[in-house]
Scaffold this motif. Structure first.
Motif, short mmCIF file in Angstrom:
data_model
loop_
_atom_site.label_atom_id
_atom_site.label_comp_id
_atom_site.label_asym_id
_atom_site.label_seq_id
_atom_site.Cartn_x
_atom_site.Cartn_y
_atom_site.Cartn_z
N UNK A 28 0.84 -1.21 0.00
CA UNK A 28 0.00 0.00 0.00
C UNK A 28 0.87 1.25 0.00
N UNK A 29 2.03 1.19 0.63
CA UNK A 29 2.95 2.34 0.64
C UNK A 29 3.45 2.63 -0.77
N UNK A 30 3.75 1.58 -1.52
CA UNK A 30 4.17 1.79 -2.91
C UNK A 30 3.03 2.35 -3.75
N UNK A 31 1.81 1.89 -3.47
CA UNK A 31 0.65 2.42 -4.18
C UNK A 31 0.50 3.91 -3.91
N UNK A 32 0.69 4.32 -2.67
CA UNK A 32 0.60 5.75 -2.32
C UNK A 32 1.72 6.54 -2.99
N UNK A 37 3.35 10.35 -7.35
CA UNK A 37 4.15 10.59 -8.56
C UNK A 37 3.23 10.91 -9.74
N UNK A 38 2.17 10.14 -9.92
CA UNK A 38 1.26 10.38 -11.03
C UNK A 38 0.59 11.75 -10.94
N UNK A 39 0.25 12.16 -9.75
CA UNK A 39 -0.43 13.44 -9.52
C UNK A 39 0.51 14.62 -9.76
N UNK A 44 -7.46 10.05 -5.47
CA UNK A 44 -8.67 10.80 -5.11
C UNK A 44 -8.47 11.57 -3.82
N UNK A 45 -7.73 11.00 -2.87
CA UNK A 45 -7.44 11.71 -1.61
C UNK A 45 -6.59 12.95 -1.86
N UNK A 46 -5.79 12.92 -2.93
CA UNK A 46 -4.98 14.09 -3.29
C UNK A 46 -5.79 15.14 -4.03
N UNK A 47 -7.02 14.79 -4.40
CA UNK A 47 -7.89 15.74 -5.10
C UNK A 47 -8.08 15.45 -6.57
N UNK A 48 -7.58 14.32 -7.04
CA UNK A 48 -7.66 14.00 -8.47
C UNK A 48 -9.04 13.48 -8.85
N UNK A 49 -9.43 13.81 -10.08
CA UNK A 49 -10.59 13.18 -10.71
C UNK A 49 -10.06 11.93 -11.40
N UNK A 50 -10.53 10.76 -10.97
CA UNK A 50 -10.01 9.49 -11.49
C UNK A 50 -11.15 8.63 -12.02
#
Length: 149
Positions: free
Chosen positions: A48-52, A57-59, A118-124
């Motif tokens: 999960x840490x790698x997912x975060x 990075x993507x954001x 989504x927690x960062x505010x992204x529309x996904x």
């Protein structure tokens, strides 16, 4: 985790209608305008840490027009699970999938990437895990990068 990231001017993913006799398909995820289409692969040992970390990075990666990031311009992302990113075709004529994590491990981690974005505010928008999907996109550039965490 590995991601193939494409700068796009719109992208969508469709799946065959479940149980439909007409053989039709339905759009399950779509972004309009500038954004990123992201194919995500999960391997053994991913967490999960790698997912975060991948979500952050993507954001924030600056690959949109004018060296902007999705966070700079509130651009959407289409995230699609792609176990074949860990295929190995170095030997023989058939790829092996030994490095790809099984679905029961991969699905929650792809979901975690989406939740973190989504927690960062992204529309996904997303595909459907394990489905036979058709992805359509207009690659802007073309611009494609591989991100590994």
């Amino acid at each position: 985790m590995r991601a193939v990231v494409q700068r796009v001017d719109g992208a969508s993913v469709t799946v065959a209608d479940a149980g439909g006799e007409g053989g039709g398909s339905a759009v399950v995820g779509e972004i309009v305008g500038e954004g990123l289409c992201v194919l995500v692969g999960v391997t053994h040992g991913d967490t999960a840490e790698k997912a975060a970390q991948l979500a952050r990075k993507l954001w924030s990666v600056r690959i949109l027009e004018g060296e902007k990031s999705c966070s700079d311009v509130n651009a959407p992302l289409l995230v699609i699970s792609q176990f074949t990113l860990y295929g190995d075709a170095r030997k023989g004529r058939r790829p092996t999938w030994n490095a790809a994590a099984p679905g029961e491990i991969a699905e929650p981690l792809v979901d975690e990437v989406v939740a973190q974005l989504r927690a960062l505010g992204a529309q996904v928008e997303t595909g459907r895990f394990g489905a036979d999907m058709r992805v359509s996109l207009t690659n802007h550039g073309p611009f494609t990068v591989i991100v590994e965490v």
